[in-house]
Design an enzyme around this catalytic site. Structure first.
Site, PDB file in Angstrom:
ATOM      1  CD  GLU A  89      22.318 -28.029 -27.700  1.00 59.52           C
ATOM      2  OE1 GLU A  89      21.244 -28.051 -25.966  1.00 59.52           O
ATOM      3  OE2 GLU A  89      23.096 -27.647 -27.404  1.00 59.52           O
ATOM      4  CG  ASP A 134      36.866 -28.599 -25.337  1.00 62.49           C
ATOM      5  OD1 ASP A 134      37.017 -28.192 -25.005  1.00 62.49           O
ATOM      6  OD2 ASP A 134      36.172 -28.363 -26.703  1.00 62.49           O
TER       7      ASP A 134
END
Lengths: 329, 281
Positions: free
Chosen positions: A73, A132
């Site tokens: 990222e 999640d």
């Protein structure tokens, strides 16, 4: 007031049904593809979540202008800085928690400070990502993005608003943060909805209370307004898709007419839409506000609807909050 | 197209230019009573070779030229030597150098995009410049341009994880228009790189990531110019030049004395330093 007291979903009133449409992340992919066809300077980078963020819709059509940077990222944001400096319009996408969390310093140095036109796309925002769990649930992204000077921070409510927002992001010269959602979103608008950053969309008129919401909570606000109408409370509903810059005019007018607010968002209590609304009202025409949000805590794994119910970010919670704030007037 | 520098000056002439840049940098830092002398001096030959050795294709009169080469000082704390090179190149008046780090000055303590012409990236938060360089190089390739992007990193800076994200990405993208130069002066703020978090073997690391790696004495002007030319000409993969340097190079009492990582020389120290850096005829 404690988090457990806030917005307990006790008001068991009938719901107004809005049709379920596509997820805003799907609309993002469609809009990016449209942009890519019209402008060769549009480029996209994803960090190994292209099929989840729907940047792949663009990527499979324009492989030469699409970069899967892998699970990097920070490098993704830095690369976007170089691309933007050399005249490109980079859209960079990942889960909201990762692009803001792991790319924050790079966004600070490489997007905000030089005011470069990097379009930051945070998908799977909020707890409605679901199963999640907390590691993937972004509930701080709005606070982080709003902290960056010069950023536009926007959470569109449905597929049509999202498509307009993506086009507006490309046309805007500076940095933009757009939050996308994972689940299907209720359709609130027509495809030709008038959309402008920093300009709230009024979905219901009313004189007793104003519900300010964004993202998935806008549909809940509309449902809540209908329930409140049955109870004799006329609620104005503002889709405050843009948290920064906030629409001060819309808030000012709403404050003068309704004199009470509920702010509903899928985010932590601090630093999100609630904070932005409170700040704007405090500087303009103060009025009592009740907040429907996650509070100062994290959620857990679970089905999106079950989480929204447990953590009290529903139409029912908005109804309760509206009744409380009307009492405070 | 940007005019390339037609005549490469002699090594002796470039060495004198490096001395001039070093004098500027130390005067600026002394005037500001703040800044980073050590890492500015260690980069002097690298920056001189780029700007005055016929490597960087740039036109100070046209700093926004889309075809210009890009230079990014990822180790942003070394910016005094870059400001000196930009001023001597004609991007802004040499007199402005003495405003470094003052309120209302364009010369910020670390490089800031959009302040003075010639600064290509905001750096100073270490580890980010190579990623930015990748972005420039990719944009150039998309536009069919021939420009080259040079990024100077510190060796301590290579402890940052993002450097290795970028190190992994550039060869994957086959970016042969990108060159990284590691100013390996062996020190970081708290001490020796080797003691704090060793990077050895740094040549092997970059090679394993897919870079064409050159290793040089970063103060041998002829070697620096040659390596940069070689890097520019290399095809199929990016080049990383490991430039072995001396922190504080050129001033006897600063060389390898990490005291001068981030401390300005006082008036007396400046006098001695300037005399040691006098032009050689």
């Amino acid at each position: 007031m404690t988090d457990t007291q806030r917005g307990s979903p006790t008001a068991r009133a009938p719901r107004t049904e809005l049709p379920l449409g596509r997820a805003t992340r799907e609309a993002y992919g469609d809009a990016l593809l449209e942009l890519g066809k019209a402008n060769k300077d549009i480029v996209a980078i994803d960090a190994d979540l292209a099929k989840s963020t729907f940047s792949w819709t663009f990527g499979k059509q324009f492989p030469e202008r699409f970069f899967n940077i892998g699970i990097q990222e920070a490098n993704m944001v830095g690369m976007a800085t170089g691309l933007a400096s050399s005249g490109k319009i980079p859209f960079i996408s990942s889960f909201a928690s990762f692009v803001l969390g792991k790319g924050f310093d790079q966004l600070r140095m490489g997007a905000a400070y030089p005011h470069l036109g990097i379009k930051v796309i945070g998908s799977h925002g909020g707890i409605s990502l679901g199963e999640d769990g907390v590691s993937q649930q972004s509930v701080e992204d709005v606070a982080l993005a709003c902290a960056l000077p010069g950023f536009i921070v926007c959470i569109p409510a449905d597929e049509h608003a999202m498509k307009k927002a993506v086009h507006a992001a490309a046309a805007h010269r500076g940095p933009v943060y757009l939050r996308l959602g994972r689940p299907k979103a209720h359709v609130l608008y027509k495809p030709d909805v008038e959309f402008e950053f920093g300009r709230a969309i009024q979905l219901r008129d009313g004189k007793d209370v104003t519900i300010v919401a964004n993202g998935l909570l806008v549909a809940q606000a509309v449902m809540a307004a209908d329930v409140l109408a049955d109870k004799g409370i006329e609620a104005r509903v503002l889709d405050m898709h843009t948290v920064k810059p906030i629409d001060r005019d819309a808030l000012e007018e709403a404050s003068q007419i309704t004199g009470a607010f509920v702010v509903a968002e899928e985010h932590l209590h601090y630093g999100g839409l609630g904070s932005a609304v409170a700040l704007a009202l405090a500087e303009g025409t103060p009025a009592p506000i009740e907040f429907v949000d996650l509070g100062d805590r994290y959620a857990e794994s679970g089905k999106p609807e079950a989480l929204m119910l447990k953590y009290a970010m529903t139409a029912d919670a908005i109804v309760s909050a509206a009744e409380r704030v009307v009492d405070r007037k | 197209m940007t005019a390339a520098v037609a005549i490469t000056p002699s090594v002796e002439s470039l060495q004198n230019t490096a001395r001039t840049l070093r004098r500027h940098a130390l005067r600026m830092i002394a005037e500001a009573k703040s800044g980073h002398p050590g890492g500015s001096l260690s980069s002097a030959e690298i920056v001189t070779a780029l700007y005055f050795g016929g490597i960087l294709r740039h036109d100070p009169a046209n700093p926004e030229d889309p075809d210009r080469d890009r230079f990014i000082l990822s180790k942003g704390h070394g910016v005094p030597i870059l400001y000196a090179a930009l001023a001597e190149s004609g991007y802004f008046p040499v007199e402005e150098l003495m405003t470094l780090r003052q309120v209302d000055s364009r010369l910020q303590g670390h490089p800031v995009l959009g302040t003075v012409p010639g600064i290509e990236a905001s750096t100073g938060s270490l580890g980010q410049g190579l990623s930015i360089g990748i972005g420039h190089a990719v944009a150039g390739r998309l536009d069919g341009k021939q420009f080259h992007t040079f990024v100077v990193l510190g060796d301590g800076e290579c402890q940052e994880g993002q450097v290795w994200e970028a190190a992994m990405a550039a060869p994957n993208f086959e970016l042969d228009t990108l060159t990284a130069i590691v100013d390996s002066n062996r020190y970081q703020l708290d001490g020796a790189v080797e003691d704090i978090m060793s990077l050895a073997p740094i040549v092997d690391k970059f090679a394993a990531f897919g870079w064409n790696v050159l290793e040089i004495d970063g103060h041998d002007m002829g070697a620096v110019v040659a390596a940069l030319s070689q890097a520019r000409a290399h095809r199929g993969q990016p080049t990383c030049i490991i430039a072995h340097t001396v922190k504080g190079k050129g001033v006897t009492f600063m060389e390898n004395d990490n005291e001068f990582h981030g401390k300005a020389p006082n008036k007396d120290q400046l006098e001695v330093a300037l005399s040691q850096l006098a032009p050689v005829t």
